[in-house]
Design an enzyme around this catalytic site. Structure first.
Site, PDB file in Angstrom:
ATOM      1  N   GLY A 261       0.987  -1.634  -0.135  1.00 38.00           N
ATOM      2  CA  GLY A 261      -0.229   0.814   0.190  1.00 38.00           C
ATOM      3  C   GLY A 261       0.967   1.079   0.205  1.00 38.00           C
ATOM      4  O   GLY A 261       1.875   1.136  -0.003  1.00 38.00           O
TER       5      GLY A 261
ATOM      6  N   ARG B 102      -0.491  -5.144  -4.912  1.00 42.94           N
ATOM      7  CA  ARG B 102      -0.110  -5.629  -4.759  1.00 42.94           C
ATOM      8  C   ARG B 102      -0.496  -7.042  -4.909  1.00 42.94           C
ATOM      9  O   ARG B 102      -0.994  -6.884  -6.189  1.00 42.94           O
ATOM     10  CB  ARG B 102      -1.796  -5.919  -2.773  1.00 42.94           C
TER      11      ARG B 102
ATOM     12  N   GLY C 295       6.452  -3.183   2.456  1.00 41.58           N
ATOM     13  CA  GLY C 295       5.879  -3.325   4.549  1.00 41.58           C
ATOM     14  C   GLY C 295       6.594  -5.132   4.614  1.00 41.58           C
ATOM     15  O   GLY C 295       7.967  -5.937   3.320  1.00 41.58           O
ATOM     16  N   ASN C 296       5.733  -5.609   5.388  1.00 43.42           N
ATOM     17  CA  ASN C 296       5.873  -6.760   5.712  1.00 43.42           C
ATOM     18  C   ASN C 296       5.933  -8.180   4.700  1.00 43.42           C
ATOM     19  O   ASN C 296       6.775  -9.026   5.017  1.00 43.42           O
ATOM     20  CB  ASN C 296       5.063  -7.440   7.006  1.00 43.42           C
ATOM     21  N   GLY C 297       5.138  -7.678   4.150  1.00 41.73           N
ATOM     22  CA  GLY C 297       4.778  -8.583   2.771  1.00 41.73           C
ATOM     23  C   GLY C 297       5.977  -8.711   2.003  1.00 41.73           C
ATOM     24  O   GLY C 297       6.034  -9.545   1.129  1.00 41.73           O
TER      25      GLY C 297
ATOM     26  N   ILE D 291       2.662   2.493   7.226  1.00 38.93           N
ATOM     27  CA  ILE D 291       2.255   3.767   8.563  1.00 38.93           C
ATOM     28  C   ILE D 291       1.294   2.483   9.140  1.00 38.93           C
ATOM     29  O   ILE D 291       1.272   3.332  10.437  1.00 38.93           O
ATOM     30  CB  ILE D 291       0.662   3.979   7.234  1.00 38.93           C
ATOM     31  N   ASP D 292       1.788   0.859   9.399  1.00 40.21           N
ATOM     32  CA  ASP D 292       1.408   0.497  10.200  1.00 40.21           C
ATOM     33  C   ASP D 292       2.281   0.446  11.473  1.00 40.21           C
ATOM     34  O   ASP D 292       2.194   0.394  12.107  1.00 40.21           O
ATOM     35  CB  ASP D 292       1.013  -1.140   9.846  1.00 40.21           C
TER      36      ASP D 292
ATOM     37  N   TYR E 203      -7.836   6.640   3.732  1.00 36.77           N
ATOM     38  CA  TYR E 203      -6.550   6.622   2.652  1.00 36.77           C
ATOM     39  C   TYR E 203      -5.859   7.983   2.609  1.00 36.77           C
ATOM     40  O   TYR E 203      -4.899   8.464   2.537  1.00 36.77           O
ATOM     41  CB  TYR E 203      -6.658   6.309   0.588  1.00 36.77           C
ATOM     42  N   MET E 204      -6.553   9.309   3.122  1.00 41.12           N
ATOM     43  CA  MET E 204      -5.787  10.779   3.384  1.00 41.12           C
ATOM     44  C   MET E 204      -4.801  10.385   4.615  1.00 41.12           C
ATOM     45  O   MET E 204      -3.239  11.199   4.093  1.00 41.12           O
ATOM     46  CB  MET E 204      -6.763  11.707   3.961  1.00 41.12           C
TER      47      MET E 204
HETATM   48  N1  LIG Z   1       4.930 -14.392   1.375  1.00 42.04           N
HETATM   49  C1  LIG Z   1       5.229 -13.885   0.667  1.00 42.04           C
HETATM   50  N2  LIG Z   1       6.606 -14.097  -0.388  1.00 42.04           N
HETATM   51  C2  LIG Z   1       6.194 -13.096  -1.320  1.00 42.04           C
HETATM   52  N3  LIG Z   1       5.816 -12.208  -1.801  1.00 42.04           N
HETATM   53  C3  LIG Z   1       5.163 -12.161  -0.445  1.00 42.04           C
HETATM   54  C4  LIG Z   1       4.625 -12.239   0.463  1.00 42.04           C
HETATM   55  N4  LIG Z   1       3.637 -11.632   1.176  1.00 42.04           N
HETATM   56  C5  LIG Z   1       3.565 -10.284   0.210  1.00 42.04           C
HETATM   57  N5  LIG Z   1       4.061 -10.389  -0.631  1.00 42.04           N
HETATM   58  C6  LIG Z   1       4.292  -9.414  -2.382  1.00 42.04           C
HETATM   59  O1  LIG Z   1       5.034  -8.557  -2.016  1.00 42.04           O
HETATM   60  C7  LIG Z   1       4.139  -7.306  -2.096  1.00 42.04           C
HETATM   61  C8  LIG Z   1       3.937  -6.889  -1.024  1.00 42.04           C
HETATM   62  O2  LIG Z   1       2.909  -7.353  -0.152  1.00 42.04           O
HETATM   63  P1  LIG Z   1       1.485  -6.595   0.666  1.00 42.04           P
HETATM   64  O3  LIG Z   1       1.086  -7.481   1.868  1.00 42.04           O
HETATM   65  O4  LIG Z   1       0.519  -7.026   0.083  1.00 42.04           O
HETATM   66  O5  LIG Z   1       2.245  -5.810   1.177  1.00 42.04           O
HETATM   67  P2  LIG Z   1       3.390  -5.544   2.058  1.00 42.04           P
HETATM   68  O6  LIG Z   1       4.384  -5.456   1.661  1.00 42.04           O
HETATM   69  O7  LIG Z   1       2.887  -3.754   2.600  1.00 42.04           O
HETATM   70  O8  LIG Z   1       2.720  -5.898   3.803  1.00 42.04           O
HETATM   71  C9  LIG Z   1       3.357  -7.740  -3.265  1.00 42.04           C
HETATM   72  O9  LIG Z   1       3.496  -8.273  -4.538  1.00 42.04           O
HETATM   73  C10 LIG Z   1       2.747  -9.418  -2.229  1.00 42.04           C
HETATM   74  O10 LIG Z   1       2.577 -10.219  -3.471  1.00 42.04           O
HETATM   75  O1  LIG Z   2      -6.783  -1.055   0.766  1.00 38.10           O
HETATM   76  P1  LIG Z   2      -5.382  -1.429   0.507  1.00 38.10           P
HETATM   77  O2  LIG Z   2      -4.480  -0.851  -0.342  1.00 38.10           O
HETATM   78  O3  LIG Z   2      -5.444  -2.937   0.393  1.00 38.10           O
HETATM   79  O4  LIG Z   2      -4.863  -1.016   2.024  1.00 38.10           O
HETATM   80  C1  LIG Z   2      -5.133  -1.411   3.084  1.00 38.10           C
HETATM   81  C2  LIG Z   2      -3.948  -1.164   3.964  1.00 38.10           C
HETATM   82  O5  LIG Z   2      -3.182  -0.661   4.227  1.00 38.10           O
HETATM   83  C3  LIG Z   2      -2.213   0.408   5.158  1.00 38.10           C
HETATM   84  O6  LIG Z   2      -2.432   0.934   4.745  1.00 38.10           O
HETATM   85  C4  LIG Z   2      -1.276  -0.590   4.821  1.00 38.10           C
HETATM   86  O7  LIG Z   2      -0.790  -1.701   4.884  1.00 38.10           O
HETATM   87  P2  LIG Z   2       0.400  -2.389   4.005  1.00 38.10           P
HETATM   88  O8  LIG Z   2       1.564  -1.658   4.989  1.00 38.10           O
HETATM   89  O9  LIG Z   2       0.602  -3.613   4.608  1.00 38.10           O
HETATM   90  O10 LIG Z   2       0.783  -2.333   2.812  1.00 38.10           O
HETATM   91  C5  LIG Z   2      -3.273  -1.105   6.372  1.00 38.10           C
HETATM   92  O11 LIG Z   2      -3.131   0.153   6.933  1.00 38.10           O
HETATM   93  C6  LIG Z   2      -4.869  -1.559   5.467  1.00 38.10           C
HETATM   94  O12 LIG Z   2      -5.241  -2.531   5.930  1.00 38.10           O
HETATM   95 MG   LIG Z   3       1.852  -4.989   5.559  1.00 40.89          MG
END
Ligand SMILES: Nc1ncnc2c1ncn2[C@@H]1O[C@H](COP(=O)(O)OP(=O)(O)O)[C@@H](O)[C@H]1O
Ligand SMILES: O=P(O)(O)OC[C@H]1O[C@](O)(COP(=O)(O)O)[C@@H](O)[C@@H]1O
Ligand SMILES: [Mg+2]
Length: 535
Positions: free
Chosen positions: A181, A245, A270-272, A300-301, A458-459
């Site tokens: 996000g 995503r 982020g963590n994903g 932001i989380d 989103y703001m």
């Molecule tokens: N366990 C995972 N292994 C590999 N890629 C991942 C995994 N989890 C998420 N991703 C990829 O990382 C990207 C961002 O993940 P997402 O969870 O949407 O956001 P964030 O990184 O902010 O937590 C996405 O393209 C997703 O497919």
């Molecule tokens: O509506 P979207 O873009 O999927 O994002 C919603 C999520 O994104 C966040 O703003 C941030 O999440 P990430 O750091 O995983 O991108 C969360 O607080 C919220 O749950």
């Molecule tokens: Mg995340």
């Protein structure tokens, strides 16, 4: 590989308490114990816990005098930074990142350049992750490893430019990708990565559009980047490169990295995203590619473990405060006004807690880490009734995941089980749910209530970074480039205990960081709002 922990020391914590603490140790690098909760001396069975992301297997027996040394060896192994020289026999070359370019204060050309200001960072320089020595597990906020709360050093590696580098800058192709996000500060980091790469002498810098998707989706072209192009991008929020995503197919991404001849990949997310970066790093290693994958933690989380904060969090809190202030003004000006604000946080309540604390205008703060009941004698609705009666208005701040995600709490809202493209659970709308519940409750008791619901979702994350985030982004972005040139890969550039460090990505993807419901910060929040336990 896994870490197994065996406890057999003579401590009195209940088994459950210690089990939870020991798991925390390996998930978050810390433990939380409270000896007041000790009820039984019986439960001392060895506990064996397996945690995926650790790189060594260690057994801790607190009766063994060498347990501390074992702990530290395991810590050092886990926090050792992966390097491209682990698989390649490479000779370093002197860095092209000069520290001697500052002019002397007088501008006198003949005097010595002020390079004594800051030397290069040595690979053995480290920072302490924890600096408090708790004298007992009952000390406020104590984080203990053993029952005596012994002092154990937990060192992590300092970030910054090294004297020797492992890439020829003019041969390097560097790529930047932003995933997940939006988050304030993404553009600041992109900008600093480009500036720093150019300072080293890199000419081939590209942006991958729309997250990991940009690696393989047809029609998405990489964007050449330069200082000129990114000069002003920090003046706006969002991501200059775009985000997305889902679509993380590691092998296709690495095929694309290979085909594009990318040597350095900077992954902002982020963590994903960190899990994705780790998978890419592993795959590059498997294929014996000389590629440095360096992450920069955004969200932001603020839910990435071990670090003080992620970039964007401060700005999000500041924006969230504005929403709370509006809710306060609306509630204060209405007859029996109730201001309700829902704030983001997929699985943790950091934004809600910090915005409640910083605004000072919140009467009730609800986060996913703490269970609460809406109905009943001790429920939130009963408390709101009292607030309306006693002060005439009130403000409630609820985190989007409140009542929904913690395994510790009673489920309040059922979610459909649906997931987004990245596999994250799609939450139900707790804000709308509460708005309805409050309306129905006050109608039921025949008391007028004027509810103003604000969802600034989103703001809060689309805005430009504030001053403190802009500085954090600057340092993290520059350090990411220094880390890649130093030959590290599979690392993240972050801030721990106020020091800028590198952590292996494996150590930050174990589980999302959550508000410690027994911690000092949550209690400060409760002191500030004056809210009771809602159970
Ligand atoms: N366990 C995972 N292994 C590999 N890629 C991942 C995994 N989890 C998420 N991703 C990829 O990382 C990207 C961002 O993940 P997402 O969870 O949407 O956001 P964030 O990184 O902010 O937590 C996405 O393209 C997703 O497919
Ligand atoms: O509506 P979207 O873009 O999927 O994002 C919603 C999520 O994104 C966040 O703003 C941030 O999440 P990430 O750091 O995983 O991108 C969360 O607080 C919220 O749950
Ligand atoms: Mg995340």
């Amino acid at each position: 590989m896994a870490a197994a922990v065996k406890t057999s020391g003579g401590f009195c914590n209940t088994q459950q308490q210690w089990l939870h603490s020991t798991r925390d140790l390996f998930l978050h690098g810390s433990t939380h114990s409270n000896a007041k909760e000790c009820k039984s001396k019986k439960a001392k069975k060895p506990i064996s816990l397996r945690v995926k992301a650790t790189s060594t297997k260690v057994e801790l027996d607190f009766n063994d005098p060498s347990w501390k040394q074992n702990f530290q060896e395991d810590w050092d192994n886990r926090f050792n930074l992966p390097r491209i020289t682990d698989i390649y026999d490479l000779k370093p070359r002197p860095t092209t990142f000069s520290l001697k370019k500052q002019r002397t204060p007088t501008g006198d050309e003949d005097s010595t350049p002020m390079d004594m200001w800051n030397g290069y960072v040595n690979n053995d320089d480290r920072a302490l992750m924890k600096v408090i020595k708790y004298s007992s597990p009952t000390s406020a906020g104590a984080e203990c490893i053993d029952p005596d709360c012994s002092w154990v050093e937990q060192w992590v590696h300092r970030a910054g430019p090294r004297k020797d580098i492992y890439y020829e800058p003019n041969e390097v192709k560097a790529a930047i990708v932003t995933c997940g996000g939006l988050c304030p500060g993404l553009n600041d980091v992109i900008r600093q990565v480009v500036f720093t790469l150019e300072t080293y002498g890199v000419k081939n810098i590209v942006g991958i559009p729309f997250g990991f998707r940009g690696f393989f989706e047809k029609g998405l072209k990489e964007m050449p980047l330069s200082r000129n192009l990114v000069e002003n991008i920090n003046l706006a929020g969002g991501s200059f490169l775009g985000v997305s995503r889902g679509g993380a197919k590691t092998s296709e991404i690495v095929d694309s990295i290979q085909a594009r001849r990318i040597d350095m990949l900077f992954v902002l997310g982020g963590n994903g995203t960190h899990a994705g970066a780790n998978a890419i790093h592993d795959e590059c290693r498997k294929r014996k590619l000389k590629v440095s994958v360096v992450a920069v933690p955004k969200t932001i989380d603020n839910d990435i473990p071990l670090m003080d904060k992620t970039f964007g969090f401060d700005t999000a809190v500041e924006e969230a405060q504005r929403a709370i202030n509006s809710a306060y003004i609306e509630a204060r000006s209405a007859y029996h006004g109730i201001g309700l604000v829902k704030l983001m946080g997929r699985s943790s309540g950091f934004i809600a807690m910090h915005a409640s604390l910083s605004s000072g205008q919140v009467d009730v703060c609800l986060i996913p880490e703490v269970s609460f009941a809406l109905d009943g004698e001790y429920g939130v609705l009963q408390h709101l009734e009292q607030l309306i009666k006693n002060k005439g208005f009130c403000v409630v701040c609820v985190a989007e995941a409140a009542g929904q995600v913690s395994e510790l709490i009673v489920e309040l809202l059922q979610n459909s089980g649906a997931t987004d493209a990245s596999g994250n659970t799609i939450l139900s709308d707790i804000g709308v749910h509460m708005q309805q519940k409050i309306k129905t409750h006050f109608k039921g008791i025949g008391v007028h209530a004027d509810i103003k619901y604000i969802d600034p979702t989103y703001m809060v994350r689309a805005c430009r970074a504030n001053a403190s985030d802009a500085i954090l982004c600057t340092v993290l972005g520059q350090n990411a480039v220094h880390g890649a040139f130093a030959g590290f890969s599979g690392i993240t550039s972050c801030i721990c205990n106020t020091h800028y460090v590198y952590l292996p990505v494996t150590q930050v993807i174990t589980a999302p960081k959550r508000v410690n419901h027994k911690g000092r910060m949550w209690h400060r929040c409760l002191t500030s709002t004056g809210q009771p336990d809602f159970r």
